[in-house]
Design a protein around this motif. Structure first.
Motif, PDB file in Angstrom:
ATOM      1  N   GLN A  20     -17.592  16.992 -19.621  1.00  0.00           N
ATOM      2  CA  GLN A  20     -18.879  16.313 -19.437  1.00  0.00           C
ATOM      3  C   GLN A  20     -19.097  15.924 -17.982  1.00  0.00           C
ATOM      4  N   ILE A  21     -18.054  15.378 -17.354  1.00  0.00           N
ATOM      5  CA  ILE A  21     -18.185  14.948 -15.957  1.00  0.00           C
ATOM      6  C   ILE A  21     -18.381  16.150 -15.044  1.00  0.00           C
ATOM      7  N   ASN A  61     -21.772  15.265 -14.254  1.00  0.00           N
ATOM      8  CA  ASN A  61     -21.394  14.207 -13.315  1.00  0.00           C
ATOM      9  C   ASN A  61     -21.692  12.825 -13.887  1.00  0.00           C
ATOM     10  N   ASP A  62     -21.381  12.656 -15.163  1.00  0.00           N
ATOM     11  CA  ASP A  62     -21.654  11.390 -15.849  1.00  0.00           C
ATOM     12  C   ASP A  62     -20.590  11.183 -16.922  1.00  0.00           C
ATOM     13  N   ASP A  63     -19.982  10.002 -16.935  1.00  0.00           N
ATOM     14  CA  ASP A  63     -18.933   9.714 -17.920  1.00  0.00           C
ATOM     15  C   ASP A  63     -19.435   8.812 -19.048  1.00  0.00           C
ATOM     16  N   VAL A  64     -20.723   8.812 -19.312  1.00  0.00           N
ATOM     17  CA  VAL A  64     -21.283   7.934 -20.329  1.00  0.00           C
ATOM     18  C   VAL A  64     -20.581   8.147 -21.671  1.00  0.00           C
TER      19      VAL A  64
END
Length: 695
Positions: A623-624, A628-631
């Motif tokens: 996902q990251i 570029n987001d670890d939500v």
């Protein structure tokens, strides 16, 4: 109603005859006599039917029949979360020597039954209450279905007389279970219980194993006196409130019992029943209820229904497809003409005769990759067992035997196999559907056989003369050595955790590769390893080596998180002499941590190793990289060890890799004393699994 119809037809025919001979007066007299005699005739027919079908006025109840069938099929453990709909089964089972294990969630009960099925040749049994008890099993049942585990789930249900009338927890459970199970059935009478369970168990263990579901309504499981009392046909009181001089003539007793003797056998707080009807019930309703109860219980405890022989209920035989001689000879001929054969062995091969299968694979001398529950089949160290880089082996093989292995996402839907023109492929599977999965577009077998893959390989070993593919074996062994060396090198590197404090600085934590290498050295030779997680478990699969056949349990192709606690419970009960290791990711630990209460209550000495990286790492990695987001991917470095201690077990925390071996040995010592223990290892991240995907 049936008697009235017969009487009416008889009167119509006889009146026509009598009218011609004797006149209308005689017709009136004969008709009046017939109507007056109807109750006596009805009573006589009723008594004859009861004599034929067995006594209903008994203390026996449907729960006993369920327990008898389970006992006859070798069931030693029942997993449950108690509910009033199924209490009679649990009481009867314990009285017959079947151990009842109550857990904290119905899914755990099914997972535990799944583990029993995998580790023994008996069916796993879970008993759950109606409504939410059934719905809570859905995920676990789907996991059983995809893992092809033989599991029987018995579900309670609302009373037959209240079905569809808004009763508590009354839903259409059969339609809910039908897509998940090989066989679903509802018992409508007490006499249906035994044959329905027989058939369910037979279907579950035959051909392709799978879960089955049997629904038994509550009014079939309790004694007839309780049902009559709930219908207002008897009055239920405690014995201490019984007035013997006044109420003795009204006392209900099982047929053939003396009233005074029966009364003396009851405890002060136990119920007794008086033949006092609820005055609010109209006559027609009382008669309807009597008839309905008669229909429920008639013949339920007769010898014909029990299928008894010398008081023993014998299980039905199961069926599994057998290989044909001509197919064995063809494959044996092909093996003599190839240089790089390969066998992929899946969980389906471990349904029976694992020792014979292991001996057969060693006799064949063909390099083998083991998948799923087949891991450990050849022991910890075997020269024919290839462990790493399966893709390379598949691309270079010139004959591949897929023994219980499916060409789904695990083999890239068949794309992992070499082109057909330079490699023969033999597919063996009990399931004709799995056998041909994706053959229409991507791959095609030279020989696809619907048979038991274990039986095929054992028979093949008898036909193929001893031959060693030495160069091919050494090539794969060299790949394994290089990968093991790479793992050891990466285990020496620092592993960093994320955001432990108020600043953004990362802290050095335990390297998961180093932790698992130390764990591999500590695990006993007679251990069972259960894995439940994502990234940490995938890393463990490259390092931990199962000690022998049936010593590795993973979810299977459904990839279900949360199986760990149930699997550990079932494994510990099936193999009390084995050391039980539960390898948990910190995400999956959240599903089953509460079962440490169950482990403590039943003295189940599980050793749970939690790889706590405070994240859903398998998802976060991809996902990251893409967004570029670890939500929703971050967790906390939670003190799972303290939670285990609060639930009745013990807990150990590891923050330094140099203390890992000492801490793991301490956990083993606690387990040897019968104490369940959780080792909470704070691990950092490495690049070992970079490039792996989550879906």
């Amino acid at each position: 109603s049936r008697l009235s119809q017969v009487s009416e037809k008889w009167l119509q025919k006889s009146s026509a005859i009598i009218e011609n001979k004797f006149g209308n007066c005689s017709i009136f007299v004969i008709a009046s006599t017939a109507v007056a005699a109807a109750p006596l005739l009805s009573w006589w027919l009723w008594r004859q039917r009861i004599r034929k079908d067995g006594n209903m006025e008994t203390e026996r109840f449907g729960g006993e029949l369920v327990a008898q069938v389970l006992k006859a099929h070798g069931v030693k453990f029942i997993f449950t979360l108690v509910g009033g709909h199924v209490s009679p089964i649990l009481v009867a089972s314990r009285s017959m020597g079947v151990r009842v294990i109550d857990v904290r969630h119905e899914a755990t009960a099914v997972f535990a039954a799944d583990a029993v099925s995998r580790l023994s040749e008996t069916i796993g049994v879970s008993i759950v209450t109606a409504g939410p008890g059934i719905t809570n099993t859905v995920t676990a049942l789907k996991n059983c279905q995809m893992a092809q585990s033989s599991v029987l789930v018995i579900g309670g249900a609302a009373a037959t007389m209240l079905r569809g009338r808004g009763a508590l927890q009354d839903i259409d459970q059969l339609e809910l279970m039908r897509p998940l199970c090989k066989f679903v059935a509802r018992c409508n009478r007490v006499k249906d219980i035994v044959p329905t369970l027989y058939q369910a168990i037979k279907v579950s263990q035959s051909d392709v194993p799978g879960p089955v579901f049997v629904e038994i309504p509550i009014d079939l499981l309790y004694p007839i006196a309780e049902i009559k009392a709930n219908c207002g046909l008897l009055t239920r009181i405690k014995k201490k409130n019984f007035d013997q001089p006044t109420d003795l003539h009204l006392l209900w007793v099982p047929q053939g019992h003396n009233k005074l003797v029966y009364l003396d056998s009851r405890g002060e707080d136990q119920p007794v029943f008086l033949k006092k009807k609820d005055p609010r019930l109209p006559f027609w309703l009382r008669m309807a209820l009597r008839w309905r109860i008669y229909r429920l219980f008639v013949g339920g405890f007769s010898s014909n229904v029990l299928h008894t022989h010398n008081n023993h209920i014998s299980p039905l035989k199961q069926f599994s497809p057998r290989p044909k001689p001509q197919h064995l000879e063809r494959v044996a001929h092909w093996l003599q003409r190839v240089n790089k054969p390969l066998i992929l062995v899946g969980s389906q091969c471990t349904l029976h005769d694992t020792d014979h299968l292991a001996a057969a694979l060693k006799k064949l001398g063909i390099p083998v990759f083991l998948a799923g529950g087949a891991r450990g089949l050849l022991g910890r160290h075997c020269e024919y067992h290839a462990r790493h880089n399966r893709r390379h082996a598949l691309k270079n093989a010139d004959l591949i035997i897929l023994a219980g292995v499916v060409c789904d996402f695990r083999l890239n839907y068949g794309r992992a196999l070499p082109p057909k023109k330079r490699c023969r492929i033999i597919a063996l599977n009990r399931s004709s559907i799995d056998l041909k999965l994706n053959t229409d577009t991507i791959w095609k077998a030279d020989l696809a056989l619907t048979c038991d893959p274990c039986d095929f390989l054992v028979a093949l070993a008898e036909l193929v003369p001893g031959r060693i593919w030495e160069d091919w074996k050494l090539e794969l062994q060299q790949i394994d050595k290089e990968q093991d060396l790479l793992i050891k090198e990466k285990a020496k590197l620092q592993a960093l955790g994320h955001n432990l404090g108020t600043n953004d600085e990362k802290t050095i934590l335990v390297n998961p590769l180093d932790l698992l290498l130390q764990t591999e050295d500590v695990i006993a030779p007679q251990a069972i390893i259960i894995v439940d997680g994502g990234d940490f478990v995938a890393t463990a699969a490259n390092i931990l080596r199962p000690r022998g056949p049936l010593s590795w349990l993973d979810p299977g192709p459904f990839g279900t998180l949360g199986v760990g606690a149930g699997f550990a419970l079932g494994a510990a009960l099936c193999r009390p002499e084995a050391e039980i290791w539960l390898i948990w990711g910190d995400g999956s630990a959240g599903y089953g941590l509460i079962e440490f209460d169950t482990f403590a209550r039943f003295s189940i000495p599980v050793i749970a190793l939690v790889g706590n990286d405070a994240a859903w790492s398998q998802i976060a990695r991809e996902q990251i990289a893409i967004f570029n987001d670890d939500v929703a991917c971050r967790l906390a470095y939670t003190r799972y060890d303290e939670a285990a201690r609060a639930l009745g077990g013990d807990g150990i925390e590891i923050r330094d890799g140099q203390q890992a071996t000492k801490s793991l040995k301490m956990a083993k010592a606690l387990a040897e004393c019968g104490i369940p223990v959780l080792v909470n290892a704070h691990i950092g991240s490495t690049d070992f699994r970079d490039g792996s995907i989550s879906v």
